[in-house]
Design an enzyme around this catalytic site. Structure first.
Site, mmCIF file in Angstrom:
data_model
loop_
_atom_site.group_PDB
_atom_site.id
_atom_site.type_symbol
_atom_site.label_atom_id
_atom_site.label_comp_id
_atom_site.label_asym_id
_atom_site.label_seq_id
_atom_site.Cartn_x
_atom_site.Cartn_y
_atom_site.Cartn_z
ATOM 1 N N MET A 161 0.841 -1.191 0.000
ATOM 2 C CA MET A 161 0.000 0.000 0.000
ATOM 3 C C MET A 161 0.886 1.255 0.000
ATOM 4 O O MET A 161 0.415 2.357 0.307
ATOM 5 C CB MET A 161 -0.937 -0.009 1.200
ATOM 6 C CG MET A 161 -1.853 -1.246 1.205
ATOM 7 S SD MET A 161 -3.445 -0.986 2.012
ATOM 8 C CE MET A 161 -2.919 -0.575 3.665
ATOM 9 N N LEU A 213 6.703 3.232 1.583
ATOM 10 C CA LEU A 213 7.603 2.085 1.753
ATOM 11 C C LEU A 213 8.644 2.324 2.843
ATOM 12 O O LEU A 213 9.115 3.440 3.048
ATOM 13 C CB LEU A 213 8.308 1.805 0.423
ATOM 14 C CG LEU A 213 7.368 1.584 -0.773
ATOM 15 C CD1 LEU A 213 8.174 1.444 -2.063
ATOM 16 C CD2 LEU A 213 6.476 0.365 -0.563
ATOM 17 N N HIS A 214 8.969 1.240 3.529
ATOM 18 C CA HIS A 214 10.042 1.272 4.519
ATOM 19 C C HIS A 214 10.987 0.098 4.260
ATOM 20 O O HIS A 214 10.795 -0.643 3.283
ATOM 21 C CB HIS A 214 9.466 1.256 5.935
ATOM 22 C CG HIS A 214 8.460 0.170 6.181
ATOM 23 N ND1 HIS A 214 8.779 -1.173 6.126
ATOM 24 C CD2 HIS A 214 7.126 0.205 6.455
ATOM 25 C CE1 HIS A 214 7.709 -1.900 6.388
ATOM 26 N NE2 HIS A 214 6.680 -1.088 6.574
ATOM 27 N N HIS A 259 9.505 -3.329 3.401
ATOM 28 C CA HIS A 259 9.156 -3.504 1.987
ATOM 29 C C HIS A 259 10.409 -3.719 1.139
ATOM 30 O O HIS A 259 10.428 -4.559 0.234
ATOM 31 C CB HIS A 259 8.420 -2.269 1.462
ATOM 32 C CG HIS A 259 7.119 -1.965 2.137
ATOM 33 N ND1 HIS A 259 6.933 -0.867 2.935
ATOM 34 C CD2 HIS A 259 5.935 -2.631 2.130
ATOM 35 C CE1 HIS A 259 5.679 -0.846 3.388
ATOM 36 N NE2 HIS A 259 5.061 -1.916 2.920
ATOM 37 N N GLN A 265 -10.425 -2.920 1.988
ATOM 38 C CA GLN A 265 -9.968 -3.577 3.209
ATOM 39 C C GLN A 265 -9.962 -2.644 4.414
ATOM 40 O O GLN A 265 -9.478 -3.016 5.480
ATOM 41 C CB GLN A 265 -8.590 -4.218 2.996
ATOM 42 C CG GLN A 265 -7.431 -3.261 2.861
ATOM 43 C CD GLN A 265 -6.179 -3.961 2.336
ATOM 44 O OE1 GLN A 265 -6.145 -4.414 1.195
ATOM 45 N NE2 GLN A 265 -5.160 -4.078 3.157
ATOM 46 N N LYS A 298 5.075 -9.625 9.375
ATOM 47 C CA LYS A 298 4.453 -8.767 10.383
ATOM 48 C C LYS A 298 2.940 -8.956 10.343
ATOM 49 O O LYS A 298 2.274 -8.916 11.374
ATOM 50 C CB LYS A 298 4.812 -7.290 10.159
ATOM 51 C CG LYS A 298 4.723 -6.507 11.467
ATOM 52 C CD LYS A 298 4.544 -5.044 11.256
ATOM 53 C CE LYS A 298 3.172 -4.783 10.729
ATOM 54 N NZ LYS A 298 2.791 -3.427 10.539
ATOM 55 N N GLN A 315 -2.396 -12.275 7.585
ATOM 56 C CA GLN A 315 -2.563 -12.029 6.155
ATOM 57 C C GLN A 315 -1.839 -13.106 5.346
ATOM 58 O O GLN A 315 -2.361 -13.605 4.344
ATOM 59 C CB GLN A 315 -2.009 -10.647 5.809
ATOM 60 C CG GLN A 315 -2.046 -10.316 4.333
ATOM 61 C CD GLN A 315 -1.664 -8.866 4.092
ATOM 62 O OE1 GLN A 315 -2.485 -7.971 4.160
ATOM 63 N NE2 GLN A 315 -0.385 -8.626 3.824
ATOM 64 N N MET A 331 8.781 -2.536 11.841
ATOM 65 C CA MET A 331 8.590 -1.473 10.856
ATOM 66 C C MET A 331 7.165 -1.513 10.311
ATOM 67 O O MET A 331 6.621 -2.585 10.042
ATOM 68 C CB MET A 331 9.580 -1.633 9.717
ATOM 69 C CG MET A 331 10.989 -1.276 10.146
ATOM 70 S SD MET A 331 12.116 -1.268 8.751
ATOM 71 C CE MET A 331 13.670 -1.128 9.652
#
Lengths: 310, 310
Positions: B36, B39-40, B43, B67, B155, B159, B190
């Site tokens: 989504m 980014l960190h 990702h 969602q 994380k 999902q 993160m």
């Protein structure tokens, strides 16, 4: 023609052909005809069209338990593998995929694909969960075969609407090709379930295609509305002593909106479907006719909507 | 790197590369990282792994309205396209797919993909409909990208469980690659949502990773059971004055069966997940730790089952 029972085998075989122009059509396309077997000329017409439009034709035969209700005919659904193979061979099918239930459902399936709006009416109302079962198994089969084009008979008009909606909503990379219903010489829509009928029921069942034929005329007559057409269809069907009507409905197609909701829903459909399900003894038959949309009825619905202040 | 906004463009570009070994990896594989955005490094680690294992890497950035619940943070979800592009370029991404909502949902979507069993607990209980939205958009993205491998961060352990179950149930032709959670130097997992935290909340949020670290030890100690471990985790989290616990749960993984049900369900999982969701101010954070399954607890559950005559 190869008969394949495992997913791995089928994928390996199709990967060798996918996207590679072969044969006289030279499209490199894979055409797919999903069926529950006990094939008749209706199925043959789907295979024949697939053969004309694609280089490779895959036929699947799988009686999907997920789309049968607890009191339906899963256990007694007619089967004839040898005859099916002969028909498929005659139609030039390249692969018959005949998985067993364990192959399709190796563990309890927890995922459901459901399509709202088009599944609650008609057969969806009479057979709760049926279209979830259809959408889920068709998703699985599409992921296994990865066809370019998939062929469905319009006898199951609602099934076509469900599969088209699902394909569009989920961006599935397959073109759905709806094909005309094939009929016996006397008009009865071809169906694997016709074998259930006794000689007498078989004769009585002619009222279905007759009523649909009359309805096409009636629905174009001045003074008629959807209710009066439905009433006349019901009357004609009930002239057959064994007939027990499950439903007779007239809806826009493919969104399956009832005429009462037309103004409200702002439908864009340009067709209607007159659909029916009728039992003769233990055998439930369905049939339908696609008609041009009746603009007068739409205007009437809109006026009614305007009057009630909506 | 190409930035692509339409489905047609992306498909055309990927079709030129699909199955054709290119570059140093020579796998011909397409790797996909759905995100989504905002980014960190978590990702980035997914992209880096995709780059290592595949010839072509596709990153998608789409904040999926389906969602988010009505009172959730869809409108204020953080966005920074330019920074995202720079990170993707640095990681060697080949295509960023950045569709708008109209591209992904051109008409009202009527089709839902739902996964039962693994979606009712944890975040599924706190966020009704959330995992239907996830499963549906991931189905769409898989059909658009048609990747060989798709990368998801652990994380969101639930999902991952949902997507793995869906993929298996529907015979989707993609390998799901779960990747380890990345953490800040002090242990905080993160997350794009970490930017919401005030300096004070950011400091307090450390209790989450601390508690998970302690729990790994606690859960191996004699005399502890799942309830006592959860109690100690809750106590540690509540030592942070702003922390409001949404849930702390210990379940088998990936079937997400609670310890009370272990004997009954006859689970085959060999792992457990200790999962938590905690609010600091307006910001809801999630974190988890995967642990080896505690056999003693399973035996205890079985004994309890045997005693109660089941």
């Amino acid at each position: 023609m190869e008969v394949v029972t495992t997913i791995e085998e089928l994928r390996a075989a199709l990967d060798l052909r996918r996207g590679k122009p072969l044969g006289s059509n030279k499209t490199g396309k894979i055409g797919f005809v999903p069926t529950m077997g006990f094939l008749h000329d209706g199925h043959a017409s789907l295979m024949e069209r697939a053969k004309r439009e694609c280089d490779t034709v895959v036929l699947s035969i799988f009686v999907n338990p997920l789309q049968f209700g607890p009191n339906e005919d899963f256990d007694r659904y007619p089967r004839d593998e040898e005859r099916d193979k002969a028909i498929a061979r005659r139609e030039g099918v390249d692969f018959i995929f005949m998985p067993d239930v364990q192959t399709m459902y190796p563990q309890r399936i927890r995922t459901t694909v459901s399509v709202s709006g088009v599944t609650e009416k008609l057969c969806g109302a009479s057979r709760p969960g049926h279209f979830d079962g259809v959408a889920t198994v068709v998703s699985k089969l599409f992921n296994i075969v990865q066809p370019d084009r998939a062929y469905f008979g319009m006898k199951d008009a609602q099934q076509v609407a469900v599969v088209e909606q699902m394909t569009k909503d989920l961006n599935m990379r397959v073109t759905i090709v709806p094909c005309p219903t094939l009929r016996e010489a006397d008009g009865l829509a071809m169906s694997s379930r016709n074998v259930y009928l006794s000689a007498d029921e078989r004769k009585q069942a002619l009222v279905l295609s007759q009523a649909l034929g009359f309805a096409e005329k009636w629905s174009a007559e001045a003074g008629e509305d959807s209710e009066s057409v439905i009433r006349r269809v019901r009357n004609h069907i009930e002239s057959a002593p064994s007939a027990v009507i499950d439903y007779v409905e007239l809806l826009s197609y493919p969104s399956l909106t009832s005429t009462q909701e037309w103004s409200e829903a702002g439908i864009t459909d340009d067709r209607m479907v007159l659909a029916l399900a009728v039992k003769f003894g233990k055998t439930r038959l369905i049939d339908n006719r696609i008609l041009p949309i009746n603009k007068a009825w739409m205007n009437k619905a809109e006026e009614a909507g305007a009057c009630s202040g909506r």
